[in-house]
Scaffold this active site. Structure first.
Site, PDB file in Angstrom:
ATOM      1  N   LYS B  23       0.840  -1.207   0.000  1.00 53.09           N
ATOM      2  CA  LYS B  23       0.000   0.000   0.000  1.00 53.09           C
ATOM      3  C   LYS B  23       0.869   1.248   0.000  1.00 53.09           C
ATOM      4  CE  LYS B  23      -3.697  -0.080   2.579  1.00 53.09           C
ATOM      5  NZ  LYS B  23      -4.251  -0.314   3.918  1.00 53.09           N
ATOM      6  N   ARG B  92      -3.053   2.942   8.976  1.00 55.95           N
ATOM      7  CA  ARG B  92      -3.431   1.687   8.316  1.00 55.95           C
ATOM      8  C   ARG B  92      -2.233   0.777   8.116  1.00 55.95           C
ATOM      9  NH1 ARG B  92      -7.173   3.178   3.248  1.00 55.95           N
ATOM     10  NH2 ARG B  92      -7.882   1.046   3.612  1.00 55.95           N
ATOM     11  N   GLY B 101      -7.863  -6.970   4.676  1.00 59.09           N
ATOM     12  CA  GLY B 101      -8.759  -7.079   5.823  1.00 59.09           C
ATOM     13  C   GLY B 101      -8.208  -7.856   6.994  1.00 59.09           C
ATOM     14  N   MET B 103      -5.403  -7.253   8.851  1.00 59.48           N
ATOM     15  CA  MET B 103      -4.810  -6.470   9.943  1.00 59.48           C
ATOM     16  C   MET B 103      -5.680  -5.261  10.269  1.00 59.48           C
ATOM     17  SD  MET B 103      -0.775  -6.970   9.234  1.00 59.48           S
ATOM     18  CE  MET B 103      -0.975  -6.610   7.520  1.00 59.48           C
ATOM     19  N   ARG B 339      -4.015  -1.526  -5.649  1.00 58.27           N
ATOM     20  CA  ARG B 339      -3.267  -2.773  -5.508  1.00 58.27           C
ATOM     21  C   ARG B 339      -3.756  -3.732  -6.587  1.00 58.27           C
ATOM     22  NH1 ARG B 339      -6.149  -4.667   0.166  1.00 58.27           N
ATOM     23  NH2 ARG B 339      -8.287  -4.578  -0.578  1.00 58.27           N
ATOM     24  N   HIS B 455     -16.706  -8.855   2.817  1.00 56.82           N
ATOM     25  CA  HIS B 455     -15.600  -9.710   3.251  1.00 56.82           C
ATOM     26  C   HIS B 455     -15.735 -11.134   2.728  1.00 56.82           C
ATOM     27  CE1 HIS B 455     -13.647 -12.526   6.049  1.00 56.82           C
ATOM     28  NE2 HIS B 455     -12.642 -11.657   5.917  1.00 56.82           N
ATOM     29  N   ARG B 561      -1.066 -48.652 -13.202  1.00 61.56           N
ATOM     30  CA  ARG B 561      -1.065 -49.739 -12.215  1.00 61.56           C
ATOM     31  C   ARG B 561      -1.788 -50.949 -12.789  1.00 61.56           C
ATOM     32  NH1 ARG B 561      -1.967 -44.935  -8.505  1.00 61.56           N
ATOM     33  NH2 ARG B 561      -3.536 -44.628 -10.092  1.00 61.56           N
ATOM     34  N   SER B 770      11.283 -43.774 -11.554  1.00 66.68           N
ATOM     35  CA  SER B 770      10.085 -43.022 -11.222  1.00 66.68           C
ATOM     36  C   SER B 770       9.992 -42.986  -9.702  1.00 66.68           C
ATOM     37  CB  SER B 770       8.857 -43.706 -11.820  1.00 66.68           C
ATOM     38  OG  SER B 770       7.697 -43.032 -11.409  1.00 66.68           O
ATOM     39  N   THR B 773       6.851 -41.251  -4.400  1.00 63.99           N
ATOM     40  CA  THR B 773       7.067 -40.484  -3.173  1.00 63.99           C
ATOM     41  C   THR B 773       6.017 -40.753  -2.102  1.00 63.99           C
ATOM     42  OG1 THR B 773       6.035 -38.623  -4.315  1.00 63.99           O
ATOM     43  CG2 THR B 773       8.431 -38.659  -4.206  1.00 63.99           C
ATOM     44  N   ASN B 774       4.913 -41.418  -2.434  1.00 60.91           N
ATOM     45  CA  ASN B 774       3.980 -41.796  -1.362  1.00 60.91           C
ATOM     46  C   ASN B 774       4.665 -42.784  -0.423  1.00 60.91           C
ATOM     47  OD1 ASN B 774       2.110 -40.297  -2.738  1.00 60.91           O
ATOM     48  ND2 ASN B 774       0.889 -42.024  -3.440  1.00 60.91           N
ATOM     49  N   CYS B 838       5.893 -40.063  -9.468  1.00 62.60           N
ATOM     50  CA  CYS B 838       4.525 -40.514  -9.722  1.00 62.60           C
ATOM     51  C   CYS B 838       3.715 -40.649  -8.451  1.00 62.60           C
ATOM     52  CB  CYS B 838       4.531 -41.828 -10.500  1.00 62.60           C
ATOM     53  SG  CYS B 838       5.202 -43.208  -9.566  1.00 62.60           S
ATOM     54  N   TYR B 858       9.982 -35.297 -15.696  1.00 60.47           N
ATOM     55  CA  TYR B 858       8.529 -35.145 -15.732  1.00 60.47           C
ATOM     56  C   TYR B 858       7.945 -35.349 -14.352  1.00 60.47           C
ATOM     57  CZ  TYR B 858       8.262 -40.191 -15.319  1.00 60.47           C
ATOM     58  OH  TYR B 858       8.383 -41.463 -14.852  1.00 60.47           O
TER      59      TYR B 858
END
Lengths: 882, 882
Positions: B23, B92, B101, B103, B339, B455, B561, B770, B773-774, B838, B858
């Site tokens: 601002k 302000r 909104g 702060m 803004r 809001h 799968r 591949s 990551t789970n 994956c 990828y």
């Protein structure tokens, strides 16, 4: 690559065991030192390695072989394929690392229908010549062409019977004519089995025998032996072609095996056995029972004296106890082989300490002479002499120690049963090298035939398995699967105990007692400590365990688990009340009440352990297992509900609800360790209070205490920060309330991969790391130990995916890398960070060597394994264990 | 550290948003460009950061503040605390990144019993002066001293009633005398609540107001907002002290908010609302319903024209759609703030594409203007217009999209229910910044009051939550927890659907349809692909999924799968027969029979997927889950046994035995993945045959196929070697038998830590990696996802142990390090190794940015998330997502 493939015993480099094999190198040394060894030459291990790739290497070396045979002819004055005075040779394996009896040997090579006549003439002994020829055909056929050995044995038995002889021990009485007839039959057996005539050309015999020895590097028993003894599969064997010396030419001949010291006790006195008028194989095979070596003094005093001199000379040369083969041909002594003698663990200790006292070796060498495996054997329990024993029979005390198990009659079965977790005793008339996997798998071995140097005895001693050999009273029938002594019949599955120390076979599972430590053993272990850089600590949860650990030489407690303390009958109910009351506001009072009670109990526990370990560090791990482990199982609750009063039912239903709430699909990866402490801080606060109050109390009483608080299963910096701050806060409170100053450390286990990956972050708050390699192995490999072993891991080991069970020996490429990373990252932030290991690997020698290589400060193992770890730590520091 | 703490709007560096806040920086820019902004100054964010450490910084800056107030007095010609012509200011917040909104703000500061008289005089409007003072007391008391806002509201309501006014909208009719009386009451409320007199010294007011704004950086709603929007907690806020401009001096005054383009649709037309004779807070609070901005043209044509010019100028200056606050004081237009405007996802797309077409921004910038979250919103489903709808009421279409859930009436409850997995719709008369966590947790929001810039509307649009605002027919009672429209009563827990696109609230769970892709949206995604370096692939198990993935822009299948293929009703029985027949020799025939049947089915599956993905790579993962997943559960078998025929019972008992045999304590770490393929190679052989036969068939038909065979759960080099050799052998066999040449790749998943640790070894045989990551997250952290989330992980996130759920956003310090290691080690052996991801993280923007940073080729995610991943990959490559 060397360019030379063949060396004479006169010019081979005796220091190059890798190239010439142990036997070849030692023969070269003896020959070049002027000792009485037969002439011969060595084909290098390099040829073997090449042969495995491409058998055509035989063409390339053949001219060399011919050249050295020609030299041999010159040296012996005999001729290869000479019909008058034939040169016979032995063709023997010889690996860089001794593998006794595992590979093939062919004796008497060079005989055929012509040369056998020459041998008869030159020896003046037709019977000897025919017998040698018979032995050669039998050995060559079975070794080179895999003709069934038993076919020859049966023919021999017929010849024996026809000659009116009932015992194989008296085979030497079979007349020459019978043997001559038998030779025809032998050759027919060969032709029948192979479709070819028995090869009569000695050159063909020689070439095929050499190839057979090379191939024997990869026969199953040899592969198994290397696997058990961790010998590199790529070394290959040399081949020794040595002029035959005959111990079976008559009563001025003989052959034997001797050790420079007693391989069972270590006593510094020539020990061994011999047979008059025999070939070496007769001693080993155990058909005739040999005489003690001392008897030789009476029979041939000069040769005995000469033997004593020569063997002592060899021991001094090699600075180690020697195992020597000798043959006496027509009164002349020849040494056929010398090598470091296999010995029992207690002999190893005594020989090592004696040799230091004699000034023969230094202390470092003495420490390397006792292996971790041998230390383990010395810790084996023994039959309790004070208890009643039901002795079935007595044989030779062939390998000391005691083992109990269920009778099995085949090596395969011993292995199978072991896989299924069943302890076995292997019973065989005699063992052969093919039984080695069964010996390894069993708790002990009993044989009805064979002496102290028989196969079973030698191998069992090497492995530290108790063995009773030559129980002549016992009839062991492998087909019926029975062991019969008089009217007592023992069947497969019956429990027996082998007491290899006394040579007794006992019925049932005998009562055992702990091993005792001799002074020599203590000395070796103290020398080991002096030469190690890693300390050995112990895992102990009770004052009793702590005391034992200290007696065994532990220099600290690396893991004191607190959960076992809640399992006692007086404690479990309180713990259960706590678990049910955890979480929520409604059960606040019940929770506080249970915690207060538990704190009093915990403090008592810690007082006991700290006192037992006065002056030494004690690492206490806070509560680790999932909480449901403290609750009864669901079926038990449901059962109890059936007869419960309304009041009881209320508690049972609360418990049941908690059991459901705490149920997990993968408890190994679940709500346990410091995760409990984060969600229910009151538990860890209680434990820390109990620890620090105990510390303050003892400190006040003048007892030196070194407490270390260990947080389990930390994986993140915020966890470590939270608990470090908790510990510091509570310690400060206790110091304030008691007015006692004390010091302490706070650290963590490294047991999930993330902990190793962020070890630098953890080291900002942790003052020590302890690598929990059991769990770290599970998470790094993604193997649940309980599930993996029987479902696929044992098969993985068979298939060579892993060389060793990664739960027994730390997998260096997997969790090993993470341990290394934890050390490096942790010390990058805190250079003085103490790092140890407290998984089962802490008692495994190879793993200890790895820990040494990544600069751990200590290894912690079960009290019982402390001595093993002490010697392993020294071997690692001395570079003999890697 | 800069040495200056305060800047005038005339000399602040407008490019330094970090120091001056958004601002402040924009006000500086406008002031320095000669635009009509009020005079004022900015206190830097640095002061805020220091204030958090030590509030004494206020002493250090106070002289500067005084100096700049003096300048302000000069510029405005008014005096601070001047009884005649008082200078009033607004205080302000203004953070570097807009937090609308969140702060605090205080208006009309500088009033007291003296200056209010001056204001009355200088404005010639007593009522205005008293009303300004009233507002100031109310705002200051609640913001600075936390006096309950409602106490003032109740007093105001009494004054209103006494004046005979029934609606708050007509508060401007409350006479000056009543307000004067109310002021006394207000001051009494303050004294009663705080024990002190209301501060009359404007300097005291100013200092306390500035501190209150600094403190508001850390109020809960602001912290929550930063957490949701991932804004750094350490930035701090600037404070803007600006001379008050009054929109409430009379009918030649007004105030409003406008957007340079329509924030809902993106239409390039000034959009906004205004109120005549009002202060800015009145527009936002939603008490009076504002007029559309176009109405201003009629009321004040000159000012409207000027506003259009100025706003277009600002848009051109900032090259982005602007959100502008303005006030007209006595006919003079002032800009109070500009803004970048929050906008809906579809508006973001349209604005970005339009601005490229208008030549205002380039393509790269356009791509960065649409966030991954916005793309996700565009994929949200919409209410199916063709189905019957039960409309409860209609309001404003405040935020597009549709959401269904159970009614709740408090933000806390919305959050609680979300934790328990229950979807909710939050109903409130109006929302306040304190409700933000509830909006975030719910599926949509409905309010009875407030307009398009209220809001609830602004926040919902920012979050992409559907919102219907200002449903004036509906009575929402938060105490009774009811929403009543006419005679229809909806209670807590009742299902409703919010259709934010049409502004309708529907009863029940409405039928929904997939989102449609506009041409602009497709253009943005294509532009994203042009600017990304990582490809986006999809996880798809069926031809249908593969087609959808391709439509969504996937450039390959990263994970197909195969286990789901066995779950069909015609297939599961065959698979069960196979599982029961595995192992041992007795069931050989049954096994071969089941395998042959499965091969035919599998081949069909692969033909379908390969065809759907013609020309693009398809990674097929071989069987992965533990075998027991294919068998019925034990209770079901036992139940079936009760009524089974003897023949059926035999099969059931075999199955039961197998179920027991396959039981595991920790199936996550058990007998699954390639471990199955090692122990039962026939399964993987069957699958490979099916793959390669399908490939051959399609290749022969001229269809381009790019098959990649993926081995799951590999952790060791021998495993990878075994399966690479198996694949090469079977491919060669299929090539030979079909006479068709084809190419293929063989690779592995990286999903246990060991695989990453030995990636260099695996890369000797693997042609691609591949990262799964789970599972890698589960093993690296030691968390079973099923068990962890509800037992401790959510609490861990609350406690800050993790900033994000590591199963949603890749934990960079944990599995992230291992992914990096896998890439580096793998490419050290094979520089061209293709590496992708994956796990579910493949569709998570922050994780995609990480994947970009470690040079993955990828990311593969569910088809539905492909567009999100495409934009995220571009943002990562363009450096706006890190």
């Amino acid at each position: 690559m060397s360019e030379r493939y063949v060396y004479s015993l006169k010019d081979g480099d005796s220091s190059n065991r890798l190239l010439l094999g142990g036997k070849g190198a030692n023969l070269c040394k003896m020959a070049q030192s002027g000792l009485p060894v037969p002439a011969g030459f060595v084909i290098t291990t390099e040829v073997c390695r090449k042969y495995m790739q491409d058998p055509k290497i035989m063409d390339a070396i053949w001219d060399d072989v011919k050249k050295y045979v020609a030299i041999l002819e010159k040296e012996t004055g005999k001729g290869f394929n000479d019909g008058k005075n034939p040169l016979l040779v032995s063709v023997r394996s010889g690996a860089p690392i001794s593998m006794p009896g595992m590979m093939e040997t062919i004796l008497n090579l060079g005989l055929n229908d012509e040369t056998v006549k020459g041998l008869a003439e030159s020896s003046g002994n037709k019977r000897f010549a025919f017998d040698s020829y018979r032995r050669f055909i039998q050995m060559f056929s079975s070794v080179v062409d895999e003709v069934d050995f038993d076919l020859f044995e049966k023919a021999l038995a017929r010849a024996r019977a026809e000659s009116g002889i009932t015992d194989a021990k008296e085979d030497y009485k079979i007349p020459a004519e019978s043997l001559e007839k038998l030779l025809v039959e032998y050759k027919a057996i060969y032709k029948n089995a192979t479709g070819n005539d028995f090869p009569s050309d000695p050159w063909v015999q020689l070439r095929r025998a050499i190839e057979a020895v090379f191939k024997s590097w990869n026969i199953p028993r040899a592969v198994t032996y290397r696997k058990i003894n961790k010998i590199d599969d790529n070394l290959g064997t040399a081949v020794n072609v040595i002029a035959m010396i005959f111990g079976n030419l008559g009563d001025d001949c003989g052959t034997g095996v001797c050790f420079t010291r007693n391989p069972s006790t270590g006593e510094n006195k020539l020990y061994g056995e011999f047979l008059m008028n025999a070939q070496g194989e007769d001693v080993v095979a155990g058909i005739r029972t040999p005489m003690p070596i001392a008897e030789l003094e009476k029979k041939m005093p000069d040769n005995y004296k000469r033997l004593c001199e020569l063997t002592k000379l060899l021991e001094n040369t090699y600075q180690d106890m020697q195992d020597i083969e000798f043959t006496i041909e027509r009164g002349k002594l020849f040494l056929l082989q010398t090598r470091a003698g296999k010995r029992t663990a207690s002999a190893a200790v005594k020989v090592a300490v004696d040799m230091v006292n004699e000034g023969l070796i230094d202390i470092k060498t003495a420490v390397t002479r006792v292996s971790p495996d041998q230390v383990e054997m010395l810790l084996h329990r023994q039959v309790d002499k004070s208890a009643k024993q039901d002795v079935i029979t007595k044989g030779l005390p062939a390998s000391p120690g005691a083992g109990a198990g269920m009778l099995v009659f085949s090596a395969d079965e011993a292995e199978e049963w072991a896989r299924a977790g069943k302890p076995t005793i292997l019973a065989r008339p005699e063992t052969s090298p093919d039984d080695i996997h069964g010996l390894f798998a069993s708790q002990g071995v009993v044989t009805s035939r064979g002496g102290m140097t028989s196969h079973a005895a030698v191998v069992a001693r090497g492995m530290g398995k108790p063995a009773v050999c030559g129980c002549e009273e016992a009839a062991i029938d492998v087909d019926k699967e029975t062991l019969v002594v008089g009217d007592r019949v023992f069947k497969k599955g019956d429990w027996v105990t082998v007491d290899g120390t006394t040579g007794q076979l006992l019925a049932g599972e005998a009562k055992m007692v702990d091993a005792t430590f001799t002074d020599d053993f203590k000395k070796i272990l103290d020398w080991a400590d002096e030469n190690a850089t890693q300390m050995v600590w112990a895992n102990a949860d009770t004052p009793e365990d702590a005391k034992r650990a200290r007696e065994f030489g532990a220099k600290g407690i690396g893991l004191c688990r607190t959960e076992h303390m809640f399992m006692g009958v007086d404690r479990l109910p309180v713990m259960q009340k706590l678990v049910v009351a955890l979480g929520g506001d409604s059960a606040k009072e019940a929770r506080a009440d249970a915690l207060a009670k538990l704190k009093v109990m915990q403090k008592e526990d810690f007082l006991g352990i700290f006192k037992a370990m006065e002056g030494l560090p004690v690492i206490i791990r806070l509560l680790d297992p999932p909480l449901h482990e403290f609750l009864p199982k669901e079926p038990n609750i449901l059962e109890a509900l059936k007869t419960a009063s309304p009041e009881e039912a209320k508690v049972l239903n609360q418990t049941l609800e908690k059991v459901h709430q705490l149920h997990e699909n993968n408890p190994m990866l679940g709500f346990r360790g410091c995760r409990l402490g984060m969600i229910y801080p009151e538990i860890y606060e209680m434990q820390m209070n109990a620890i620090f109050e105990a510390v303050a109390e003892l400190t006040k009483a003048g007892i030196s205490v070194k407490p270390e608080v260990m947080i389990p299963l930390v994986g993140t910096k915020p966890e470590m920060k939270f608990f470090r701050e908790m510990a510091d806060r509570i310690a400060a409170e206790v110091k304030k309330s008691t007015g006692v100053e004390f010091s302490y450390l706070v650290g963590t286990m490294i047991e999930v991969p993330r902990a190793a990956l962020v070890a630098d972050q953890l080291a900002e708050y942790a003052q020590f790391f302890s690598c929990g390699t059991n769990d770290l192995t599970q998470t790094t490999l993604g193997y649940s130990r309980d599930d993996a072993e029987n479902k696929f891991l044992f098969q993985y080991i068979d298939k060579g995916v892993f060389k060793e069970n990664p739960f027994a020996e730390l997998d260096r490429d997997g969790p090993g890398q993470l341990v290394k990373m934890a050390v490096e990252k942790g010390r990058s932030v805190n250079p003085k960070l103490s790092v140890g290991i407290c998984g089962e690997h802490g008692g495994n020698p190879a793993s200890i060597a790895f820990c040494h290589s990544v600069n751990l400060n200590y290894v912690s193992c079960s009290p019982f394994r402390v001595p093993v770890a002490r010697i392993a730590a020294a071997h690692a520091a001395l570079g003999v264990l890697k």
